[in-house]
Design a protein around this motif. Structure first.
Motif, PDB file in Angstrom:
ATOM      1  N   GLN A  91      11.311 -14.251 -10.281  1.00  0.00           N
ATOM      2  CA  GLN A  91      10.018 -13.633 -10.562  1.00  0.00           C
ATOM      3  C   GLN A  91       9.078 -14.673 -11.176  1.00  0.00           C
ATOM      4  O   GLN A  91       9.419 -15.342 -12.140  1.00  0.00           O
ATOM      5  CB  GLN A  91      10.191 -12.451 -11.505  1.00  0.00           C
ATOM      6  CG  GLN A  91      10.807 -11.237 -10.862  1.00  0.00           C
ATOM      7  CD  GLN A  91      10.901 -10.052 -11.808  1.00  0.00           C
ATOM      8  OE1 GLN A  91      10.456 -10.113 -12.949  1.00  0.00           O
ATOM      9  NE2 GLN A  91      11.477  -8.967 -11.341  1.00  0.00           N
ATOM     10  N   GLY A  92       7.885 -14.813 -10.596  1.00  0.00           N
ATOM     11  CA  GLY A  92       6.917 -15.778 -11.104  1.00  0.00           C
ATOM     12  C   GLY A  92       7.056 -17.158 -10.500  1.00  0.00           C
ATOM     13  O   GLY A  92       6.215 -18.033 -10.760  1.00  0.00           O
TER      14      GLY A  92
ATOM     15  N   LYS B  20      22.467 -11.675 -14.191  1.00  0.00           N
ATOM     16  CA  LYS B  20      21.068 -11.447 -13.838  1.00  0.00           C
ATOM     17  C   LYS B  20      20.923 -11.784 -12.357  1.00  0.00           C
ATOM     18  O   LYS B  20      21.461 -12.776 -11.871  1.00  0.00           O
ATOM     19  CB  LYS B  20      20.154 -12.322 -14.691  1.00  0.00           C
ATOM     20  CG  LYS B  20      18.664 -12.137 -14.412  1.00  0.00           C
ATOM     21  CD  LYS B  20      17.808 -12.962 -15.374  1.00  0.00           C
ATOM     22  CE  LYS B  20      17.872 -12.434 -16.797  1.00  0.00           C
ATOM     23  NZ  LYS B  20      16.888 -13.106 -17.686  1.00  0.00           N
TER      24      LYS B  20
ATOM     25  N   GLY C 118      18.397  -9.927  -4.214  1.00  0.00           N
ATOM     26  CA  GLY C 118      18.668  -8.863  -5.177  1.00  0.00           C
ATOM     27  C   GLY C 118      20.145  -8.630  -5.399  1.00  0.00           C
ATOM     28  O   GLY C 118      20.550  -8.061  -6.415  1.00  0.00           O
TER      29      GLY C 118
ATOM     30  N   SER D 164      16.828 -12.452  -7.641  1.00  0.00           N
ATOM     31  CA  SER D 164      15.457 -11.962  -7.459  1.00  0.00           C
ATOM     32  C   SER D 164      14.744 -11.841  -8.799  1.00  0.00           C
ATOM     33  O   SER D 164      13.544 -12.141  -8.914  1.00  0.00           O
ATOM     34  CB  SER D 164      15.454 -10.614  -6.735  1.00  0.00           C
ATOM     35  OG  SER D 164      16.204  -9.647  -7.448  1.00  0.00           O
ATOM     36  N   GLU D 165      15.454 -11.429  -9.842  1.00  0.00           N
ATOM     37  CA  GLU D 165      14.852 -11.347 -11.175  1.00  0.00           C
ATOM     38  C   GLU D 165      14.566 -12.740 -11.715  1.00  0.00           C
ATOM     39  O   GLU D 165      13.521 -12.988 -12.332  1.00  0.00           O
ATOM     40  CB  GLU D 165      15.786 -10.597 -12.120  1.00  0.00           C
ATOM     41  CG  GLU D 165      15.205 -10.357 -13.512  1.00  0.00           C
ATOM     42  CD  GLU D 165      16.137  -9.580 -14.415  1.00  0.00           C
ATOM     43  OE1 GLU D 165      15.767  -9.363 -15.584  1.00  0.00           O
ATOM     44  OE2 GLU D 165      17.230  -9.187 -13.962  1.00  0.00           O
TER      45      GLU D 165
ATOM     46  N   THR E  98       6.664 -19.590  -7.435  1.00  0.00           N
ATOM     47  CA  THR E  98       5.875 -19.613  -6.204  1.00  0.00           C
ATOM     48  C   THR E  98       6.302 -20.778  -5.330  1.00  0.00           C
ATOM     49  O   THR E  98       6.243 -21.940  -5.756  1.00  0.00           O
ATOM     50  CB  THR E  98       4.376 -19.739  -6.515  1.00  0.00           C
ATOM     51  OG1 THR E  98       3.966 -18.635  -7.331  1.00  0.00           O
ATOM     52  CG2 THR E  98       3.552 -19.746  -5.233  1.00  0.00           C
TER      53      THR E  98
END
Length: 222
Positions: free
Chosen positions: A132-133, A125, A38, A128-129, A135
Motif C-alpha cells: 500500500q502506497g 502481514k 493478498g 498487498s498490505e 507506486t
C-alpha cells in the motif's frame, strides 16, 4: 530464527514468506507458480512453551532492491539485486518498499497449535498490505530480497533475540489492468498482478534454494 531465553526455556521463531494461489502479465517462466498479493504473506513463525508472552517482541524486515537500475556485466541490478532484463531497462527506478515491522503475540490456547511439548503461533502481514502506497513506474517484474534486519523485545526477564538469517527472493509482477468496459488505454491502470517467492537462505544463513511451499506455514502437530 530468533533464539530467546525466557526463564530457562528456549524460544525460536522462523521467518517465512507464505503464499496461497492465483496466476497472470509480463510473462514469467512457463509453468511457474504465481500467487495473489493478498494471499502472499510475510510470516514470522513463533515456537515456544505454552503461555509464553511474545507480544512485546518486534521483528523488522527489509526489502532490498530499490533504486536506479544499472548494468553489471550482462545483468541489470539495483541495490545489489538482479532485476528482470526482459521487462526492465537501464535507468528504470525500482520503488522502495519501507521496512515492515511485525509484532509478536502471546502464545495461548486461542492462537497456538501444540504437540504436547511446544506450541507455535504466527505473526504476519499480506504483501498487498505491505505494498500500500508503493507506486511502480510501469508494467514489469520487480525483484526484491527480503531479510529480517532485527528482532527486539522490551522484556526484562533475561530474554534476548537474534534475527533470522533467512533470505527470500520476492518477484512482483505489475501489469496494466482494465478499469472499465473498454480496452482503451484511458481505462487501464497499473496494478500488481501476482508474486512469486523463492528461498535463498535458511534461518541459519545456509543455502536453501527453491520455491516456497504455498501451503506453509500450516498448523502441524508434528
Amino acid at each position: 530464527m530468533f533464539i530467546g531465553l525466557r526463564k530457562g526455556w528456549a524460544i525460536a521463531a522462523a521467518l517465512v514468506l507464505a503464499i496461497v494461489g492465483l496466476g497472470a502479465t509480463p510473462a514469467l517462466a512457463e509453468g511457474e507458480h504465481t500467487y495473489a498479493p493478498g494471499d502472499a504473506k510475510l510470516t514470522k513463525v513463533i515456537v515456544a512453551p505454552a503461555g509464553t508472552d511474545a507480544s512485546e517482541d518486534e521483528y523488522v524486515f527489509h526489502f532490498a532492491g530499490a533504486g536506479t537500475v544499472t548494468e553489471s556485466g550482462d545483468d541489470l541490478v539495483s541495490d545489489g539485486v538482479m532485476q528482470d532484463g526482459s521487462t526492465l531497462k537501464k535507468d528504470d527506478e525500482v520503488p522502495n518498499i519501507p521496512e515492515v515491522k511485525l509484532n509478536g503475540v502471546e502464545l495461548n490456547e486461542a492462537n497456538y497449535l501444540s504437540n504436547g511439548q511446544v506450541v507455535q503461533a504466527v505473526a504476519q502481514k499480506s504483501i498487498s498490505e505491505i505494498l500500500q502506497g508503493v507506486t511502480f513506474p510501469h508494467a514489469g517484474i520487480y525483484t526484491y530480497e527480503v531479510t529480517e534486519q532485527s528482532a527486539n523485545t522490551t522484556l526484562t526477564d533475561g530474554t534476548y533475540i537474534n534475527p533470522s538469517q533467512a533470505k527470500y527472493k520476492l518477484r512482483i509482477r505489475v501489469g496494466n489492468t482494465n478499469t472499465g468496459n473498454s480496452s482503451a488505454l484511458g481505462n487501464r491502470e497499473l496494478a500488481v498482478e501476482d508474486v512469486t517467492v523463492d528461498q535463498m537462505k535458511n534461518d541459519n544463513g545456509g543455502d536453501k534454494t527453491g520455491k516456497v511451499d504455498p501451503t506453509y506455514p500450516v498448523a502441524d502437530t508434528n
